[in-house]
Design an enzyme around this catalytic site. Structure first.
Site, PDB file in Angstrom:
ATOM      1  N   CYS A  43       0.821  -1.216   0.000  1.00 35.42           N
ATOM      2  CA  CYS A  43       0.000   0.000   0.000  1.00 35.42           C
ATOM      3  C   CYS A  43       0.851   1.260   0.000  1.00 35.42           C
ATOM      4  O   CYS A  43       0.657   2.155  -0.820  1.00 35.42           O
ATOM      5  CB  CYS A  43      -0.932  -0.001   1.209  1.00 35.42           C
ATOM      6  SG  CYS A  43      -1.928   1.508   1.313  1.00 35.42           S
ATOM      7  N   CYS A  48      -1.538   1.734  -2.945  1.00 37.21           N
ATOM      8  CA  CYS A  48      -2.559   2.768  -2.737  1.00 37.21           C
ATOM      9  C   CYS A  48      -2.006   4.184  -2.708  1.00 37.21           C
ATOM     10  O   CYS A  48      -2.530   5.075  -3.381  1.00 37.21           O
ATOM     11  CB  CYS A  48      -3.300   2.528  -1.422  1.00 37.21           C
ATOM     12  SG  CYS A  48      -3.499   0.835  -0.926  1.00 37.21           S
ATOM     13  N   LYS A  51      -0.165   5.361  -5.994  1.00 36.44           N
ATOM     14  CA  LYS A  51      -1.213   5.334  -7.015  1.00 36.44           C
ATOM     15  C   LYS A  51      -2.144   6.537  -6.889  1.00 36.44           C
ATOM     16  O   LYS A  51      -2.449   7.214  -7.875  1.00 36.44           O
ATOM     17  CB  LYS A  51      -1.982   4.011  -6.895  1.00 36.44           C
ATOM     18  CG  LYS A  51      -3.135   3.813  -7.857  1.00 36.44           C
ATOM     19  CD  LYS A  51      -4.467   4.297  -7.306  1.00 36.44           C
ATOM     20  CE  LYS A  51      -4.855   3.703  -5.991  1.00 36.44           C
ATOM     21  NZ  LYS A  51      -5.340   2.339  -6.033  1.00 36.44           N
ATOM     22  N   TYR A 178      -9.361  -3.486 -10.934  1.00 33.50           N
ATOM     23  CA  TYR A 178      -9.264  -2.087 -10.528  1.00 33.50           C
ATOM     24  C   TYR A 178      -7.872  -1.517 -10.759  1.00 33.50           C
ATOM     25  O   TYR A 178      -7.727  -0.342 -11.126  1.00 33.50           O
ATOM     26  CB  TYR A 178      -9.728  -1.907  -9.078  1.00 33.50           C
ATOM     27  CG  TYR A 178      -8.809  -2.455  -8.025  1.00 33.50           C
ATOM     28  CD1 TYR A 178      -7.854  -1.644  -7.425  1.00 33.50           C
ATOM     29  CD2 TYR A 178      -8.898  -3.779  -7.603  1.00 33.50           C
ATOM     30  CE1 TYR A 178      -7.003  -2.139  -6.443  1.00 33.50           C
ATOM     31  CE2 TYR A 178      -8.057  -4.280  -6.634  1.00 33.50           C
ATOM     32  CZ  TYR A 178      -7.114  -3.463  -6.055  1.00 33.50           C
ATOM     33  OH  TYR A 178      -6.265  -3.952  -5.099  1.00 33.50           O
ATOM     34  N   GLU A 182      -7.353   1.705 -13.111  1.00 33.77           N
ATOM     35  CA  GLU A 182      -6.812   2.906 -12.488  1.00 33.77           C
ATOM     36  C   GLU A 182      -5.585   3.415 -13.245  1.00 33.77           C
ATOM     37  O   GLU A 182      -5.462   4.617 -13.514  1.00 33.77           O
ATOM     38  CB  GLU A 182      -6.463   2.631 -11.027  1.00 33.77           C
ATOM     39  CG  GLU A 182      -7.685   2.480 -10.137  1.00 33.77           C
ATOM     40  CD  GLU A 182      -7.351   2.016  -8.732  1.00 33.77           C
ATOM     41  OE1 GLU A 182      -8.208   2.191  -7.840  1.00 33.77           O
ATOM     42  OE2 GLU A 182      -6.250   1.478  -8.497  1.00 33.77           O
ATOM     43  N   HIS A 435     -28.218  20.842  -0.546  1.00 35.37           N
ATOM     44  CA  HIS A 435     -28.345  21.384  -1.899  1.00 35.37           C
ATOM     45  C   HIS A 435     -27.485  22.629  -2.065  1.00 35.37           C
ATOM     46  O   HIS A 435     -27.404  23.438  -1.150  1.00 35.37           O
ATOM     47  CB  HIS A 435     -29.819  21.735  -2.162  1.00 35.37           C
ATOM     48  CG  HIS A 435     -30.075  22.266  -3.533  1.00 35.37           C
ATOM     49  ND1 HIS A 435     -30.096  21.448  -4.647  1.00 35.37           N
ATOM     50  CD2 HIS A 435     -30.302  23.534  -3.964  1.00 35.37           C
ATOM     51  CE1 HIS A 435     -30.330  22.187  -5.705  1.00 35.37           C
ATOM     52  NE2 HIS A 435     -30.457  23.455  -5.317  1.00 35.37           N
ATOM     53  N   GLU A 440     -26.982  14.739  -2.907  1.00 34.62           N
ATOM     54  CA  GLU A 440     -28.391  14.872  -2.523  1.00 34.62           C
ATOM     55  C   GLU A 440     -29.271  13.883  -3.280  1.00 34.62           C
ATOM     56  O   GLU A 440     -30.364  13.527  -2.822  1.00 34.62           O
ATOM     57  CB  GLU A 440     -28.885  16.302  -2.734  1.00 34.62           C
ATOM     58  CG  GLU A 440     -28.961  16.757  -4.171  1.00 34.62           C
ATOM     59  CD  GLU A 440     -29.441  18.203  -4.290  1.00 34.62           C
ATOM     60  OE1 GLU A 440     -30.568  18.483  -3.827  1.00 34.62           O
ATOM     61  OE2 GLU A 440     -28.690  19.037  -4.817  1.00 34.62           O
TER      62      GLU A 440
END
Length: 452
Positions: A43, A48, A51, A178, A182, A435, A440
């Site tokens: 990682c 991670c 990356k 993934y 990525e 909002h 939302e």
């Protein structure tokens, strides 16, 4: 006086092993940890963290384009790969130092070399030193898998991609998971011409089908030449790069070929089988709910067990192990309803069941919307955000949330809290919208688009 040199010997200095060693030491255990490469594991050093920094870097050209549409005089100029690499290396050095510092402050003894098991209570280091331990924890993570084919030795994996000396003009990314998706987005954003091959029918297998399709369409719209149902037959070194022959008849030369075709547990050559530890078909260490193997003194956490291969999960498994064995508090790691994000461009955030999984479990309602968000609509983009709720027709619980769009990773963390708590569709409906935001939409989806 203990009959063992250490109460715990940890093999592997990634997120899971470091957390386990540190917490065990804080519980009063005498702990040693061996790491053969760099502290921080996949990682921090080659996963991670670097990356995500590359994802950030690759996103700026699009932001500059949008700034122009908002009235700013802005130009991107050229991306300086060497400058970025220097800063990236410095940041990884800083993080590795932090990991070492935390271990040192906790009183953990660190050995910067490979360790293997000699028997259920003994490890041997590369320099020949041997230590006994009441408990041994294997936390050696995973390793990129590259299939064997003509020229397979010429390709790179995610391990090497962060060490490239210069930015490639073109790159072929092979894989549909993934990591592959990525890196396709990263290189595309940085200005490299990107082609991607995946042998399956659609990228991101295992994720919600509708979300997968949405991401694939957006990747193509952003300029990635994505080919599904396609694989590499052969790679050759030629003048100007690597010549690739594909199963669809395509022949092309690329500056680099990046393979991201899955990862396998990093368990080979550790002496596990000789010690009697049961391994699975792919080399994963078989453990129970408390991360204990069939050999009582040997435990394993993280990707080497191939349960849920995510950094935060490895950390939790390591912490639970230390609390169980040394803290007097038996604890299992909960592997259910874990939120996750894929840092494609656009991002994918997900928690809970996919529509396909939920259909098999009972009656469901699907609430979904795809819309052009305010910020990028103003800038002239056609790309749409997708938001999707999967609701149980009987209990009204929200079984799954799937988001595709900017900041989906940030949004899914909070949606994950609600799903983990067992929130119903009516709980979502009763929450007042913030909002104007993209999020939302999660609390204003009133009518199901379909049932099953």
């Amino acid at each position: 006086m203990s009959q063992f040199d250490y109460d715990l010997f940890v093999i592997g200095g990634g997120s899971g092993g470091v957390r386990a060693g540190r917490i065990a030491a804080e519980h009063g255990a005498r702990v040693a940890l061996a790491e053969e490469y760099r502290m921080g594991g996949t990682c921090v050093i080659r996963g991670c963290v670097p990356k995500k920094l590359m994802v950030y870097a690759s996103g700026y050209p699009g932001q500059i384009h949008d700034a122009q549409q908002y009235g700013w005089e802005a130009t991107a100029g050229r991306f300086d790969w060497s400058k970025f690499r220097g800063k990236l290396d410095a940041e990884l050095d800083r993080l590795e130092g932090a990991y070492r510092g935390n271990l040192g402050r906790s009183g953990v003894t660190v050995y910067d070399q490979r360790a293997v098991l000699s028997d259920p209570h003994r490890v041997t280091l590369a320099d020949g030193q041997s230590f006994s331990a009441a408990h041994i924890l294997v936390a050696t993570g995973g390793w990129p898998f590259v299939p064997d084919f003509p020229g397979s030795d010429l390709v790179m994996t995610s391990n090497e991609v962060f060490k490239l000396d210069e930015q490639p003009e073109s790159v072929l990314v092979v894989g549909g998971g993934y990591i592959a998706c990525e890196f396709a987005g990263i290189f595309n954003g940085l200005g490299t011409k990107v082609t991607q091959f995946y042998r399956g029918a659609q990228i991101l297998r295992g994720f919600d089908d509708e979300a997968r399709g949405h991401v694939a369409d957006a990747m193509r719209a952003r300029g990635i030449d994505l080919h599904v149902g396609c694989n590499v037959m052969e790679v050759k070194q030629v003048e100007g790069g690597l010549w690739v022959k594909a199963t669809n008849g395509m022949e092309q030369v690329f500056s680099k070929v990046l393979y991201a075709t899955g990862r396998v547990p990093n368990s080979a050559g550790l002496g596990l089988e000789e010690a009697g530890v049961v391994l699975g078909r792919n080399g994963e260490i078989k453990v129970d709910d408390y991360s204990q193997t069939n050999i009582p003194s040997i435990y394993a956490v993280g990707d080497v067990t191939d349960r849920v291969n995510l950094t935060p999960v490895a950390i939790r498994e390591g912490h639970a192990f230390a609390d169980t064995v040394f803290g007097g508090t038996p604890r299992k790691t909960d592997h259910e309803l874990i939120p996750s994000a894929v840092f494609t461009q656009p991002e994918l955030g997900t928690v809970g069941l996919t529509e396909e999984e939920a259909r098999d479990a009972g009656p469901i309602e699907i609430y979904a919307a795809a819309f052009r968000p305010m910020q990028t609509l103003f800038a002239g983009h056609d790309e749409r955000v997708m938001m999707k709720l999967i609701v149980c027709g009987n209990t009204r619980k929200v079984l799954g949330v799937h988001l595709v769009g900017d900041h989906a990773g940030e949004l899914i963390q909070l949606a994950g809290v609600a799903v983990k708590m067992g929130a119903t569709k009516e709980d979502f409906d009763a929450t007042v919208a913030v909002h104007p935001t993209m999020a939302e939409e999660l609390v204003t989806l009133k009518t199901p688009v379909r049932t099953a």
